[in-house]
Design a protein around this motif. Structure first.
Motif, mmCIF file in Angstrom:
data_model
loop_
_atom_site.group_PDB
_atom_site.id
_atom_site.type_symbol
_atom_site.label_atom_id
_atom_site.label_comp_id
_atom_site.label_asym_id
_atom_site.label_seq_id
_atom_site.Cartn_x
_atom_site.Cartn_y
_atom_site.Cartn_z
ATOM 1 N N GLN A 275 0.827 -1.206 0.000
ATOM 2 C CA GLN A 275 0.000 0.000 0.000
ATOM 3 C C GLN A 275 0.864 1.261 0.000
ATOM 4 O OE1 GLN A 275 -3.673 -0.160 0.667
ATOM 5 N NE2 GLN A 275 -3.756 1.976 0.092
ATOM 6 N N GLY A 276 0.691 2.090 -1.020
ATOM 7 C CA GLY A 276 1.369 3.379 -1.044
ATOM 8 C C GLY A 276 2.858 3.337 -1.337
ATOM 9 N N LYS A 277 3.413 2.162 -1.594
ATOM 10 C CA LYS A 277 4.852 2.080 -1.882
ATOM 11 C C LYS A 277 5.150 2.806 -3.183
ATOM 12 C CE LYS A 277 8.732 -1.120 -2.405
ATOM 13 N NZ LYS A 277 9.211 -2.520 -2.353
ATOM 14 N N LYS A 278 6.147 3.671 -3.162
ATOM 15 C CA LYS A 278 6.480 4.511 -4.313
ATOM 16 C C LYS A 278 6.950 3.670 -5.492
ATOM 17 C CE LYS A 278 9.155 8.734 -5.267
ATOM 18 N NZ LYS A 278 10.080 8.309 -6.331
ATOM 19 N N HIS A 279 6.572 4.076 -6.671
ATOM 20 C CA HIS A 279 6.992 3.413 -7.902
ATOM 21 C C HIS A 279 8.514 3.416 -7.993
ATOM 22 C CE1 HIS A 279 7.487 2.589 -12.198
ATOM 23 N NE2 HIS A 279 6.236 2.134 -12.186
ATOM 24 N N PRO A 280 9.114 2.378 -8.582
ATOM 25 C CA PRO A 280 10.583 2.319 -8.678
ATOM 26 C C PRO A 280 11.228 3.437 -9.500
ATOM 27 C CG PRO A 280 9.642 0.130 -8.973
ATOM 28 C CD PRO A 280 8.499 1.097 -8.985
ATOM 29 N N LEU A 281 10.464 4.111 -10.347
ATOM 30 C CA LEU A 281 11.018 5.268 -11.051
ATOM 31 C C LEU A 281 11.250 6.403 -10.054
ATOM 32 C CD1 LEU A 281 8.801 5.350 -14.265
ATOM 33 C CD2 LEU A 281 11.273 4.940 -14.214
ATOM 34 N N ASN A 282 12.419 7.034 -10.140
ATOM 35 C CA ASN A 282 12.723 8.150 -9.249
ATOM 36 C C ASN A 282 12.112 9.437 -9.806
ATOM 37 O OD1 ASN A 282 14.225 6.478 -7.583
ATOM 38 N ND2 ASN A 282 16.162 6.949 -8.595
ATOM 39 N N TYR A 283 11.395 10.162 -8.971
ATOM 40 C CA TYR A 283 10.814 11.437 -9.391
ATOM 41 C C TYR A 283 10.539 12.285 -8.169
ATOM 42 C CZ TYR A 283 6.325 9.655 -7.735
ATOM 43 O OH TYR A 283 5.330 9.165 -6.929
ATOM 44 N N GLU A 284 10.471 13.606 -8.376
ATOM 45 C CA GLU A 284 10.199 14.536 -7.278
ATOM 46 C C GLU A 284 8.909 15.320 -7.479
ATOM 47 O OE1 GLU A 284 13.629 16.983 -6.781
ATOM 48 O OE2 GLU A 284 14.923 15.319 -6.140
ATOM 49 N N ASN A 285 8.352 15.262 -8.683
ATOM 50 C CA ASN A 285 7.103 15.973 -8.956
ATOM 51 C C ASN A 285 6.423 15.318 -10.156
ATOM 52 O OD1 ASN A 285 8.342 17.131 -11.364
ATOM 53 N ND2 ASN A 285 9.414 18.521 -9.966
ATOM 54 N N ILE A 286 5.230 15.783 -10.484
ATOM 55 C CA ILE A 286 4.457 15.144 -11.546
ATOM 56 C C ILE A 286 5.132 15.291 -12.914
ATOM 57 C CG2 ILE A 286 2.971 17.157 -11.935
ATOM 58 C CD1 ILE A 286 0.662 15.168 -12.489
ATOM 59 N N TYR A 287 5.838 16.394 -13.125
ATOM 60 C CA TYR A 287 6.572 16.566 -14.388
ATOM 61 C C TYR A 287 7.636 15.488 -14.533
ATOM 62 C CZ TYR A 287 10.457 18.271 -17.252
ATOM 63 O OH TYR A 287 11.491 18.362 -18.149
ATOM 64 N N GLN A 288 8.445 15.301 -13.504
ATOM 65 C CA GLN A 288 9.490 14.281 -13.565
ATOM 66 C C GLN A 288 8.894 12.893 -13.715
ATOM 67 O OE1 GLN A 288 12.339 14.571 -10.396
ATOM 68 N NE2 GLN A 288 12.968 16.646 -10.937
ATOM 69 N N LEU A 289 7.799 12.638 -13.032
ATOM 70 C CA LEU A 289 7.129 11.335 -13.144
ATOM 71 C C LEU A 289 6.652 11.101 -14.574
ATOM 72 C CD1 LEU A 289 5.799 8.762 -11.969
ATOM 73 C CD2 LEU A 289 3.829 10.195 -11.370
ATOM 74 N N MET A 290 5.997 12.078 -15.150
ATOM 75 C CA MET A 290 5.474 11.918 -16.508
ATOM 76 C C MET A 290 6.601 11.659 -17.506
ATOM 77 S SD MET A 290 3.171 14.569 -18.786
ATOM 78 C CE MET A 290 4.514 15.764 -18.832
ATOM 79 N N VAL A 291 7.677 12.421 -17.412
ATOM 80 C CA VAL A 291 8.812 12.230 -18.320
ATOM 81 C C VAL A 291 9.403 10.839 -18.140
ATOM 82 C CG1 VAL A 291 11.180 12.956 -18.828
ATOM 83 C CG2 VAL A 291 9.375 14.677 -18.524
ATOM 84 N N ALA A 292 9.602 10.433 -16.886
ATOM 85 C CA ALA A 292 10.199 9.124 -16.605
ATOM 86 C C ALA A 292 9.319 7.997 -17.127
ATOM 87 C CB ALA A 292 10.435 8.965 -15.108
ATOM 88 N N VAL A 293 8.018 8.138 -16.978
ATOM 89 C CA VAL A 293 7.084 7.116 -17.462
ATOM 90 C C VAL A 293 7.146 7.002 -18.981
ATOM 91 C CG1 VAL A 293 4.630 6.628 -17.750
ATOM 92 C CG2 VAL A 293 5.514 7.152 -15.491
#
Length: 212
Positions: free
Chosen positions: A20-38
């Motif tokens: 539950q709630g465990k962070k995705h293995p991709l490293n990110y600090e905000n939604i922009y970084q998450l979207m790019v990494a995805v």
């Protein structure tokens, strides 16, 4: 439905509790970084994206900076990523479409309208942003593990796997169950030599029956 009758929601609860709630293995600090990494991680490994991401985000810290760059400027920062030419063009188009980080959507319909973002990627972004789920993450681990434990019939296409899971699991667990199954596949239910003794849902899994 048969699987609702089998009460999979209750049977899968120990798995949800574990992840539950465990962070995705991709490293990110905000939604922009998450979207790019995805976007970059499609058909590539999270570990590889995490290696190249710091330099990318130092050069392009937000959508504004990315929107005013060119594919030629982006490519050196993603050249070690699979299909880097295509992904660089996708990222430039996303940046020029949205223009600012504040415009990044968190609804599935709006996310999948962006270049390089399919349902799996959109579901990951929505889960990490903790917005109500509209689907279930179906990455390579889920595609492998969900049939193995007996949740669905075998399928190779992520969208088909997601559709089956949505048909057999109640909506209240959609937001966490996909990533929970993914973590199970990454850590325990490996393609070869799965660590069945460590599995929180071992007593409900169909895999041991298939191996007898």
């Amino acid at each position: 439905m048969e699987l609702f009758e089998n009460n999979w929601s209750e049977k899968l609860q120990p798995l949800i509790d574990q992840y539950q709630g465990k962070k995705h293995p991709l490293n990110y600090e905000n939604i922009y970084q998450l979207m790019v990494a995805v976007v970059l991680s499609a058909q590539d490994s999270d570990a590889n994206i995490n290696k190249i991401a710091p330099a990318f985000f130092e050069k392009f810290p937000n959508l504004e900076s990315l929107a005013f760059s060119s594919i030629e400027e982006v490519i050196p920062f993603v050249s070690k990523v699979r299909n880097f030419n295509t992904k660089a063009s996708w990222l430039i188009e996303i940046a020029q479409t949205l223009k600012t980080n504040a415009a990044i959507p968190t609804q599935l319909e709006d996310l999948v309208a962006l270049k390089g973002i399919g349902r799996k990627s959109a579901n990951v972004i929505m889960r990490e942003m903790k917005v109500p789920a509209e689907g279930i993450i179906a990455d390579l681990h889920v595609i492998s593990v969900a049939p193995r434990i007996g949740l669905i019939t075998e399928a190779k296409d992520g969208n088909k796997v997601e559709k089956q899971l949505m048909q057999v699991l109640p909506k209240e667990i959609w937001g966490e169950i996909g990533m929970a199954i993914s973590f199970l596949g990454r850590e325990i239910c490996r393609p070869t030599n799965p660590k069945c003794a460590d599995c929180p849902i071992q007593e409900h899994c169909q895999y041991p029956l298939k191996t007898i």
